[in-house]
Design a protein around this motif. Sequence first.
Motif, PDB file in Angstrom:
ATOM      1  N   ILE A  41       0.950  -1.006   0.028  1.00  0.00           N
ATOM      2  CA  ILE A  41      -0.081   0.041  -0.040  1.00  0.00           C
ATOM      3  C   ILE A  41       0.848   1.338   0.044  1.00  0.00           C
ATOM      4  O   ILE A  41       1.956   1.351   0.679  1.00  0.00           O
ATOM      5  CB  ILE A  41      -0.888   0.129   1.208  1.00  0.00           C
ATOM      6  N   GLU A  42       0.555   2.136  -0.671  1.00  0.00           N
ATOM      7  CA  GLU A  42       1.478   3.546  -0.868  1.00  0.00           C
ATOM      8  C   GLU A  42       0.144   4.704  -0.715  1.00  0.00           C
ATOM      9  O   GLU A  42      -0.705   4.832  -1.638  1.00  0.00           O
ATOM     10  CB  GLU A  42       2.234   3.458  -2.283  1.00  0.00           C
ATOM     11  N   LEU A  43       0.492   5.634   0.090  1.00  0.00           N
ATOM     12  CA  LEU A  43      -0.390   6.829  -0.012  1.00  0.00           C
ATOM     13  C   LEU A  43       0.466   8.062  -0.365  1.00  0.00           C
ATOM     14  O   LEU A  43       1.614   8.330  -0.176  1.00  0.00           O
ATOM     15  CB  LEU A  43      -0.995   7.245   1.439  1.00  0.00           C
ATOM     16  N   ARG A  44      -0.048   8.729  -1.504  1.00  0.00           N
ATOM     17  CA  ARG A  44       0.710   9.912  -1.793  1.00  0.00           C
ATOM     18  C   ARG A  44      -0.143  11.166  -1.779  1.00  0.00           C
ATOM     19  O   ARG A  44      -1.364  11.069  -2.221  1.00  0.00           O
ATOM     20  CB  ARG A  44       0.980   9.844  -3.298  1.00  0.00           C
ATOM     21  N   GLN A  45       0.285  12.132  -1.205  1.00  0.00           N
ATOM     22  CA  GLN A  45      -0.243  13.428  -1.064  1.00  0.00           C
ATOM     23  C   GLN A  45      -0.110  14.464  -2.377  1.00  0.00           C
ATOM     24  O   GLN A  45       1.165  14.719  -2.620  1.00  0.00           O
ATOM     25  CB  GLN A  45       0.190  13.942   0.329  1.00  0.00           C
ATOM     26  N   ILE A  46      -1.122  14.712  -2.858  1.00  0.00           N
ATOM     27  CA  ILE A  46      -0.829  15.733  -4.059  1.00  0.00           C
ATOM     28  C   ILE A  46      -1.642  16.792  -3.967  1.00  0.00           C
ATOM     29  O   ILE A  46      -2.419  17.215  -2.757  1.00  0.00           O
ATOM     30  CB  ILE A  46      -1.601  14.846  -5.322  1.00  0.00           C
ATOM     31  N   GLY A  47      -1.373  18.256  -4.600  1.00  0.00           N
ATOM     32  CA  GLY A  47      -1.969  19.152  -4.526  1.00  0.00           C
ATOM     33  C   GLY A  47      -3.552  19.248  -5.234  1.00  0.00           C
ATOM     34  O   GLY A  47      -3.682  18.482  -5.818  1.00  0.00           O
ATOM     35  N   VAL A  48      -4.202  20.490  -5.021  1.00  0.00           N
ATOM     36  CA  VAL A  48      -5.564  20.433  -5.692  1.00  0.00           C
ATOM     37  C   VAL A  48      -5.556  20.683  -7.167  1.00  0.00           C
ATOM     38  O   VAL A  48      -6.304  20.086  -7.810  1.00  0.00           O
ATOM     39  CB  VAL A  48      -6.256  21.748  -5.025  1.00  0.00           C
TER      40      VAL A  48
END
Length: 393
Positions: free
Chosen positions: A250-257
């Motif tokens: 599992i990988e969680l990636r934070q991205i911008g709007v």
Amino acid sequence: MKKDKKYHGDRHGDAQQKQQTQRPEYGFIYLIKNPSSNELTVCASEEKLERGAHVIAPSRYGLDYGMVVGSAMDMGQYEPGSTEVQGACLHGDSFDETFPLDADLAASADPEGVVETHPVEQRLEEQDQSIPIDIPDNPKPSPCASCSDCNNTKVQSWSEKPVKITGDVDWIERLATKDDYSRYLELNKMEDEALVLCREKVLSHGLDMKLVSAHYLFGEPKVIFFFTAANRVDFRDLVKDLVSVFRIRIELRQIGVRDESRVLGGLAVCGRDFCCHAITDKLNPVSIKMAKEQNLSLNSTKISGPCGRLLCCLSYEYDFYVEEKRNLPQEGSRLKIQHELMKITEVNLLSRKISLIGPEGRHLTIPFSAVNFNNEHSRWEVDRDYLDEFLSN
């Protein structure tokens, strides 16, 4: 997933490593679009491919399913957002028209219940399933047949000679088969289910984050969740919970709007698809200075997109405005009209007129052709012939 400088491959042991070292020195360079993450990757191919060919190729996150949307053969070096590369097909997202679905086969059944063999299905039965195939024949008329973008000379004149491949370019794994496409559709359904489940887990953990999308990698058992958040999020407990459910990486990636809009797509205020989703593969920085330079309203609701950030299209004509205004007097400077100094309030490039205001509130509008730069006195002046004609009227 094993990776070296020249080629991404799945783990098949020594035979695969031997194949990697045997890659040719020359090849063809293409842009591969990943339909799930909507990102472009530069990849090399041993064989010349047609636009729209479905392939298994390395992406930013690993080996994945993709489609050839452009050629970078005529470029010295590709850079994200370059305007020199052939762009994506207008019908490039029509993945469901490439291979027939079970529903399409069922629809061709005769009244006696005998299913007619689909042309593509028949051709696949006559050959080995492992043989790579390109876009098969489709009984429906191809949308690209009437597409001016697909039939222009630039697309048809892709370079036929291969170029030398450096160690920074990854290689396309292979052409996609029908089994690959079936798996791609299956992963799409799994992504929808995984997104719903992950949202429930986020609520149960009370995390301040918004899930955008989920993506299963094609080349390895791994799922990536993209999310947006105002601040940093401690999601370690969430990852442990998800691993216990999915039993894969599992990988969680934070991205911008802005990245969220690029991934999801939608209609902009102009009525067309988001530029970040359908036109460019790079999010260029946009500043309020660009709106000021183009004399646009500084009302945030008028110059902001659905993502809440400044419109990407503000940067399209910015360079033109800057270049044109270099040859014109600046706003705020003064011009001498007869014996009166008038202040320039607006330089309108569209109407090609300059608006001035005098000390007593008198307004005047003159064309660009009426002003010239006096090199001897290093100042802008109004043409004397124009003044004589203007005063005479």
